[in-house]
Scaffold this active site. Structure first.
Site, PDB file in Angstrom:
ATOM      1  N   CYS A   1       0.830  -1.205   0.000  1.00 36.87           N
ATOM      2  CA  CYS A   1       0.000   0.000   0.000  1.00 36.87           C
ATOM      3  C   CYS A   1       0.867   1.258   0.000  1.00 36.87           C
ATOM      4  O   CYS A   1       1.619   1.477  -0.933  1.00 36.87           O
ATOM      5  CB  CYS A   1      -1.007  -0.029   1.146  1.00 36.87           C
TER       6      CYS A   1
ATOM      7  N   HIS B   1      -3.676  -4.966   0.308  1.00 39.33           N
ATOM      8  CA  HIS B   1      -3.167  -5.364   1.617  1.00 39.33           C
ATOM      9  C   HIS B   1      -3.055  -6.884   1.709  1.00 39.33           C
ATOM     10  O   HIS B   1      -4.056  -7.563   1.905  1.00 39.33           O
ATOM     11  CB  HIS B   1      -4.068  -4.820   2.718  1.00 39.33           C
TER      12      HIS B   1
ATOM     13  N   GLU C   1      -1.820  -8.571   4.076  1.00 37.28           N
ATOM     14  CA  GLU C   1      -2.100  -9.034   5.439  1.00 37.28           C
ATOM     15  C   GLU C   1      -3.594  -9.040   5.742  1.00 37.28           C
ATOM     16  O   GLU C   1      -4.008  -9.499   6.783  1.00 37.28           O
ATOM     17  CB  GLU C   1      -1.323  -8.164   6.445  1.00 37.28           C
TER      18      GLU C   1
END
Lengths: 250, 203
Positions: B80, B183, B185
């Protein structure tokens, strides 16, 4: 193509999951970590965790709970409940929140939204607004912590636009927990006024309601009761949306 | 050892939790010394471009990163804002010079001019052209996005794309430099897979 999201909302009364009806009558639904784990295993698009008593009791959402949830859930997490300062937001982010939902503070300190956006970025700040109809049938803002709100809905929306919040979580209090469908007029109105994604909440009774909310302008639908109390799952909602030609992630 | 760069803004712990979950040892640090020693770097980030560059300069992190990535060729994965900071220039929070690892600029997303809502929030498809880091991740898998600015490369590099009003660059790779606008994660199974591919040198 960007997918329309189906987002379970998990309400807390401090430590336990509860579900309210019209923000009032409550049923206890147990441990938030267990509930969140189930949603994680169902690969939901996102999760919203709100402590509905935090502001009234002058505290913030319990960060140990947030942390426990975020250790197991690798999906976006929005956290709300009594967050009133940049330090509160930073603590929530550290505990695992990706976005924070602000509610009471919007009206206690209208300048705070702008400050929060400048520090954490628009994408981090969700403005949660609770709305009901007054006796004359006009939409008015409702304060869950019992405070007097001097803003009209229109003034509030202007504030959210000026402050550049990233998303609006739009809740109709009259329909909360009623399972009679979303307030489509309200969704239409608010989503045409703001340029950010709108998450519709309050009233979903069946998967078709999610379809209607998206067609009315919502980017995402938030759902609680039907996931808690019926056999309908997030996937069933998304399948109904996909059948209606709405892009979803299944 | 993997060093996860911590600028102390935004949700950095999510990356750390995801790495822990897939069993990858790492440290979190904003100390240039840890960047000098790193064998691999992960640069997550949310917040504003200008603010992040300011913090890096104040701590001498920008020169440590340049040394590691450009001279020592340490593999770096930007996520990001982490990826956006690889660009030459960013327009968020006023025009700001970036790390200049990739000739590129970061501008307000073109979707805004087309009547699309911003931020671009939610799950969207990534056309990754079967690049190695996407090993075992089906083409056009959905990943989680949350951003208002986009990365516009101005040199020839490997890219992946996503459509939001327009096709925009959502993945970049230039030698040892890798970036994802989405993202990892927060993208459940497919995100963790890309993260573990990076850690296992599949790129």
């Amino acid at each position: 193509m960007l997918r329309n999201r189906v987002i379970p909302i998990v309400l807390l009364d401090g430590y336990s999951v509860v579900k309210t009806i019209q923000f009032d009558i409550r049923r206890n639904l147990g441990n938030p970590i267990v509930v969140s784990r189930i949603y994680e295993s169902r690969n939901v698009d996102e999760l919203i965790l709100l402590d509905i008593d935090a502001s009234r009791e002058n505290r913030s959402i319990d960060l140990h709970t947030v942390e426990a949830v975020s250790c197991e859930c690798f999906m976006p997490l929005t956290i709300g409940g009594g967050l009133k300062t940049c330090q509160d937001i930073e603590n929530a982010l550290k505990a695992g929140a990706d976005k924070v939902s602000l509610n009471s503070i919007i009206f206690e300190n209208p300048y705070f939204l702008k400050e929060a956006v400048s520090v954490f970025g628009s994408q981090c700040i969700v403005a949660s607004i609770d709305i009901k109809k007054d006796n004359s049938g006009e939409y008015v803002l409702f304060s869950n912590s019992g405070k007097d709100i001097k803003f009209s809905l229109e003034e509030c929306l202007s504030l959210l636009i000026d402050s550049k919040v990233g998303e609006v979580l739009l809740n109709n209090v009259d329909l909360d927990g009623m399972m009679t469908g979303y307030d489509l007029d309200l969704i239409k109105y608010v989503s045409s006024r703001v340029n950010t994604p709108v998450i519709a909440a309050g009233g979903a009774s069946k998967p078709e309601d999610c379809v209607k909310a998206v067609k009315a302008g919502a980017s995402a639908v938030a759902v609680a009761s039907i996931f808690h109390f019926t056999s309908i799952t997030p996937r069933i909602c998304k399948e109904a949306m996909a059948n209606a030609g709405i892009p979803t992630r299944i | 050892m993997i060093t996860v760069i911590d600028l102390k803004i935004g949700n950095i712990n999510s990356v750390s939790r995801a790495l822990k979950y897939i069993g990858i040892e790492h440290i979190l640090s904003s100390n240039p010394v840890d960047i000098d020693k790193a064998e691999k770097l992960i640069f997550p980030g949310v917040g504003s471009f200008a603010e992040a560059m300011k913090r890096m300069r104040n701590q001498g992190l920008d020169s440590a990163l340049k040394q590691a990535v450009l001279s020592r060729k340490v593999p770096i994965l930007g996520i990001c804002l982490g990826m956006q900071l690889f660009a030459s220039i960013g327009e968020e929070g006023g025009k700001t010079e970036g790390l200049d690892f990739i000739k590129a600029r970061v501008a307000y997303h073109r979707a805004s001019g087309l009547g699309f809502r911003l931020p671009h929030i939610g799950w969207n498809e990534v056309e990754h052209n079967d690049l190695e880091i996407f090993d075992s991740v089906p083409e056009k898998s959905c990943f989680y996005f949350v951003h208002s600015y986009e990365f516009i490369p101005e040199e020839q590099i490997e890219t992946g794309h996503t459509n939001y009003g327009v096709d925009f660059v959502s993945f970049v790779k230039k030698n040892n430099i890798i970036g994802t606008q989405f993202h990892l994660e927060k993208s459940q199974g497919v995100g963790l897979k890309v993260l573990s591919n990076f850690c296992e040198d599949k790129f």
